[in-house]
Design a protein around this motif. Structure first.
Motif, PDB file in Angstrom:
ATOM      1  N   PRO A  34     -13.421  -0.321 -14.226  1.00  0.00           N
ATOM      2  CA  PRO A  34     -12.635  -0.324 -12.996  1.00  0.00           C
ATOM      3  C   PRO A  34     -11.220   0.199 -13.235  1.00  0.00           C
ATOM      4  N   ARG A  35     -10.599   0.699 -12.158  1.00  0.00           N
ATOM      5  CA  ARG A  35      -9.210   1.142 -12.245  1.00  0.00           C
ATOM      6  C   ARG A  35      -8.536   0.952 -10.895  1.00  0.00           C
ATOM      7  N   ILE A  36      -7.208   0.917 -10.902  1.00  0.00           N
ATOM      8  CA  ILE A  36      -6.451   0.760  -9.667  1.00  0.00           C
ATOM      9  C   ILE A  36      -6.250   2.132  -9.032  1.00  0.00           C
ATOM     10  N   ILE A  37      -6.499   2.175  -7.720  1.00  0.00           N
ATOM     11  CA  ILE A  37      -6.281   3.403  -6.949  1.00  0.00           C
ATOM     12  C   ILE A  37      -5.491   3.055  -5.690  1.00  0.00           C
ATOM     13  N   GLU A  38      -4.931   4.055  -5.064  1.00  0.00           N
ATOM     14  CA  GLU A  38      -4.212   3.896  -3.795  1.00  0.00           C
ATOM     15  C   GLU A  38      -5.152   4.336  -2.673  1.00  0.00           C
ATOM     16  N   VAL A  39      -5.317   3.481  -1.657  1.00  0.00           N
ATOM     17  CA  VAL A  39      -6.236   3.774  -0.562  1.00  0.00           C
ATOM     18  C   VAL A  39      -5.597   3.463   0.787  1.00  0.00           C
ATOM     19  N   LYS A  40      -6.197   4.011   1.812  1.00  0.00           N
ATOM     20  CA  LYS A  40      -5.801   3.721   3.184  1.00  0.00           C
ATOM     21  C   LYS A  40      -7.010   3.106   3.880  1.00  0.00           C
ATOM     22  N   HIS A  41      -6.805   1.992   4.578  1.00  0.00           N
ATOM     23  CA  HIS A  41      -7.900   1.323   5.285  1.00  0.00           C
ATOM     24  C   HIS A  41      -8.124   2.035   6.615  1.00  0.00           C
ATOM     25  N   GLU A  42      -9.326   2.549   6.800  1.00  0.00           N
ATOM     26  CA  GLU A  42      -9.695   3.255   8.029  1.00  0.00           C
ATOM     27  C   GLU A  42     -11.033   2.714   8.527  1.00  0.00           C
ATOM     28  N   GLU A  51     -15.053   2.708   4.477  1.00  0.00           N
ATOM     29  CA  GLU A  51     -13.999   2.095   5.275  1.00  0.00           C
ATOM     30  C   GLU A  51     -12.606   2.345   4.683  1.00  0.00           C
ATOM     31  N   TYR A  52     -12.552   2.674   3.400  1.00  0.00           N
ATOM     32  CA  TYR A  52     -11.297   2.975   2.716  1.00  0.00           C
ATOM     33  C   TYR A  52     -11.349   4.408   2.206  1.00  0.00           C
ATOM     34  N   GLN A  53     -10.229   5.097   2.298  1.00  0.00           N
ATOM     35  CA  GLN A  53     -10.136   6.481   1.840  1.00  0.00           C
ATOM     36  C   GLN A  53      -9.043   6.584   0.790  1.00  0.00           C
ATOM     37  N   ALA A  54      -9.318   7.263  -0.304  1.00  0.00           N
ATOM     38  CA  ALA A  54      -8.321   7.467  -1.356  1.00  0.00           C
ATOM     39  C   ALA A  54      -7.208   8.359  -0.828  1.00  0.00           C
ATOM     40  N   VAL A  55      -5.986   8.066  -1.250  1.00  0.00           N
ATOM     41  CA  VAL A  55      -4.831   8.884  -0.876  1.00  0.00           C
ATOM     42  C   VAL A  55      -4.146   9.380  -2.141  1.00  0.00           C
ATOM     43  N   GLU A  56      -3.499  10.519  -2.044  1.00  0.00           N
ATOM     44  CA  GLU A  56      -2.810  11.111  -3.194  1.00  0.00           C
ATOM     45  C   GLU A  56      -1.541  10.352  -3.552  1.00  0.00           C
ATOM     46  N   GLU A  57      -0.790   9.935  -2.531  1.00  0.00           N
ATOM     47  CA  GLU A  57       0.488   9.280  -2.747  1.00  0.00           C
ATOM     48  C   GLU A  57       0.581   7.994  -1.941  1.00  0.00           C
ATOM     49  N   LYS A  58       1.348   7.049  -2.456  1.00  0.00           N
ATOM     50  CA  LYS A  58       1.579   5.794  -1.762  1.00  0.00           C
ATOM     51  C   LYS A  58       2.329   6.067  -0.467  1.00  0.00           C
ATOM     52  N   SER A  59       1.978   5.312   0.594  1.00  0.00           N
ATOM     53  CA  SER A  59       2.667   5.442   1.872  1.00  0.00           C
ATOM     54  C   SER A  59       2.794   4.052   2.485  1.00  0.00           C
ATOM     55  N   ALA A  60       3.404   3.982   3.648  1.00  0.00           N
ATOM     56  CA  ALA A  60       3.583   2.702   4.341  1.00  0.00           C
ATOM     57  C   ALA A  60       2.248   2.097   4.771  1.00  0.00           C
ATOM     58  N   THR A  61       1.229   2.922   4.904  1.00  0.00           N
ATOM     59  CA  THR A  61      -0.074   2.423   5.366  1.00  0.00           C
ATOM     60  C   THR A  61      -1.110   2.311   4.251  1.00  0.00           C
ATOM     61  N   SER A  62      -0.749   2.647   3.033  1.00  0.00           N
ATOM     62  CA  SER A  62      -1.717   2.571   1.938  1.00  0.00           C
ATOM     63  C   SER A  62      -1.560   1.256   1.167  1.00  0.00           C
TER      64      SER A  62
END
Length: 75
Positions: A34-42, A51-62
């Motif tokens: 396992p590893r930590i990733i940044e995702v956005k809940h959709e 239901e979750y999508q990987a994002v390239e960069e951290k944002s207010a919604t990730s």
């Protein structure tokens, strides 16, 4: 990976992170570490997109999540 190995791997992550897995279709495969990733809940995405999508960069919604990827065998 065996249960004992997975438990040890997960101990390195904060206990309040969601745990996600990739995959779609039928059957089962071994998992990778396992590893930590940044995702956005959709939650309105179709079931086959997840239901979750990987994002390239951290944002207010990730958020951060622990992803457990499956081993993908060569075709």
């Amino acid at each position: 990976m065996k249960v004992k190995e997975l438990i040890e791997a997960l101990k390195q992550f904060p206990g309040d992170l969601p745990v996600l897995t990739d995959g779609y279709e039928t059957g089962f495969e071994e998992i990778r570490s396992p590893r930590i990733i940044e995702v956005k809940h959709e939650p309105k995405k179709p079931y086959y997109d997840g239901e979750y999508q990987a994002v390239e960069e951290k944002s207010a919604t990730s958020i951060k999540a622990v992803a457990i990827y499956r081993y993908r065998r060569p075709e």
